[in-house]
Design a protein around this motif. Structure first.
Motif, PDB file in Angstrom:
ATOM      1  N   ALA A  94       0.839  -1.202   0.000  1.00 18.19           N
ATOM      2  CA  ALA A  94       0.000   0.000   0.000  1.00 18.19           C
ATOM      3  C   ALA A  94       0.875   1.254   0.000  1.00 18.19           C
ATOM      4  CB  ALA A  94      -0.919   0.012   1.226  1.00 18.19           C
ATOM      5  N   ALA A  95       0.284   2.377  -0.374  1.00 17.50           N
ATOM      6  CA  ALA A  95       0.971   3.674  -0.354  1.00 17.50           C
ATOM      7  C   ALA A  95       0.391   4.524   0.779  1.00 17.50           C
ATOM      8  CB  ALA A  95       0.785   4.395  -1.685  1.00 17.50           C
ATOM      9  N   MET A  96       1.256   5.209   1.509  1.00 15.37           N
ATOM     10  CA  MET A  96       0.828   6.088   2.595  1.00 15.37           C
ATOM     11  C   MET A  96       0.263   7.379   2.004  1.00 15.37           C
ATOM     12  SD  MET A  96       0.609   6.717   5.883  1.00 15.37           S
ATOM     13  CE  MET A  96       1.796   5.749   6.789  1.00 15.37           C
ATOM     14  N   LEU A  97      -0.941   7.736   2.399  1.00 13.33           N
ATOM     15  CA  LEU A  97      -1.539   9.004   1.987  1.00 13.33           C
ATOM     16  C   LEU A  97      -1.580  10.001   3.142  1.00 13.33           C
ATOM     17  CD1 LEU A  97      -4.530   7.756  -0.209  1.00 13.33           C
ATOM     18  CD2 LEU A  97      -2.232   8.465  -0.939  1.00 13.33           C
ATOM     19  N   ARG A  98      -1.720   9.492   4.379  1.00 12.95           N
ATOM     20  CA  ARG A  98      -1.694  10.356   5.565  1.00 12.95           C
ATOM     21  C   ARG A  98      -1.242   9.518   6.757  1.00 12.95           C
ATOM     22  NH1 ARG A  98      -6.960  13.515   7.562  1.00 12.95           N
ATOM     23  NH2 ARG A  98      -7.741  11.762   6.416  1.00 12.95           N
ATOM     24  N   GLU A  99      -0.265  10.051   7.474  1.00  8.29           N
ATOM     25  CA  GLU A  99       0.255   9.375   8.660  1.00  8.29           C
ATOM     26  C   GLU A  99      -0.843   9.190   9.707  1.00  8.29           C
ATOM     27  OE1 GLU A  99       3.461   8.338   9.164  1.00  8.29           O
ATOM     28  OE2 GLU A  99       4.187   9.079   7.244  1.00  8.29           O
ATOM     29  N   VAL A 100      -0.701   8.178  10.528  1.00  8.20           N
ATOM     30  CA  VAL A 100      -1.641   7.926  11.618  1.00  8.20           C
ATOM     31  C   VAL A 100      -1.528   9.050  12.644  1.00  8.20           C
ATOM     32  CG1 VAL A 100      -2.261   6.336  13.483  1.00  8.20           C
ATOM     33  CG2 VAL A 100      -1.502   5.429  11.270  1.00  8.20           C
ATOM     34  N   ALA A 101      -2.671   9.643  12.976  1.00  8.93           N
ATOM     35  CA  ALA A 101      -2.698  10.735  13.953  1.00  8.93           C
ATOM     36  C   ALA A 101      -4.077  10.813  14.598  1.00  8.93           C
ATOM     37  CB  ALA A 101      -2.378  12.073  13.274  1.00  8.93           C
ATOM     38  N   ALA A 102      -4.128  11.341  15.805  1.00  5.13           N
ATOM     39  CA  ALA A 102      -5.401  11.537  16.507  1.00  5.13           C
ATOM     40  C   ALA A 102      -6.212  12.599  15.779  1.00  5.13           C
ATOM     41  CB  ALA A 102      -5.150  11.947  17.948  1.00  5.13           C
TER      42      ALA A 102
END
Length: 138
Positions: A94-102
């Motif tokens: 998969a490609a990252m589109l947005r980092e994990v964040a609250a």
């Protein structure tokens, strides 16, 4: 009569997509129908209580997100560990589109595009936010 919406994802390689969803989301395959030439015409996939369908692209019936140059649909999936799931997805192609964040609504969320062109928001519920805090003006 209970009604439901069940997404069907058209992809270039349904067998590979099903394998990806199994390895990343812990999906199980409820059933699969295959044509004489080996293409998946229908497969039902389950992740927890949710279900969706996957099929190979058949130009006369449906078109894969990659063929269209992307998709306007985002699939929002809740998991026990968003960071681990996103990392598993990245390791599986998969490609990252947005980092994990609250997020302000109370979930920990990351956004990926799977190897088949579909966009997923992977969410880990952190807390319950009262609905009136989400709706503007209330």
């Amino acid at each position: 009569m209970a009604l439901s919406i069940i997404p069907m994802l058209a992809v270039h390689d349904a067998a590979a997509a099903i394998s990806f969803y199994q390895s990343v989301f812990g999906a199980t395959e409820a059933n699969r129908m295959v044509t004489e030439d080996g293409k998946t015409s229908h497969a039902e996939i389950r992740v927890g209580d949710a279900r969706f369908m996957v099929a190979d692209e058949f130009p006369e019936h449906n078109t894969a997100a990659e063929t269209l140059g992307g998709t306007p649909v985002i699939l929002y999936i809740t998991v026990e560990d968003a960071l681990e799931t996103v990392n598993n997805a990245l390791a599986a192609g998969a490609a990252m589109l947005r980092e994990v964040a609250a997020q302000p609504h109370g979930d920990l969320v990351g956004k990926i595009k799977d190897p088949f062109g579909h966009v997923w928001m992977i969410a880990e519920p952190l807390k319950t936010v009262p609905q009136k805090k989400i709706i503007q003006g209330n």
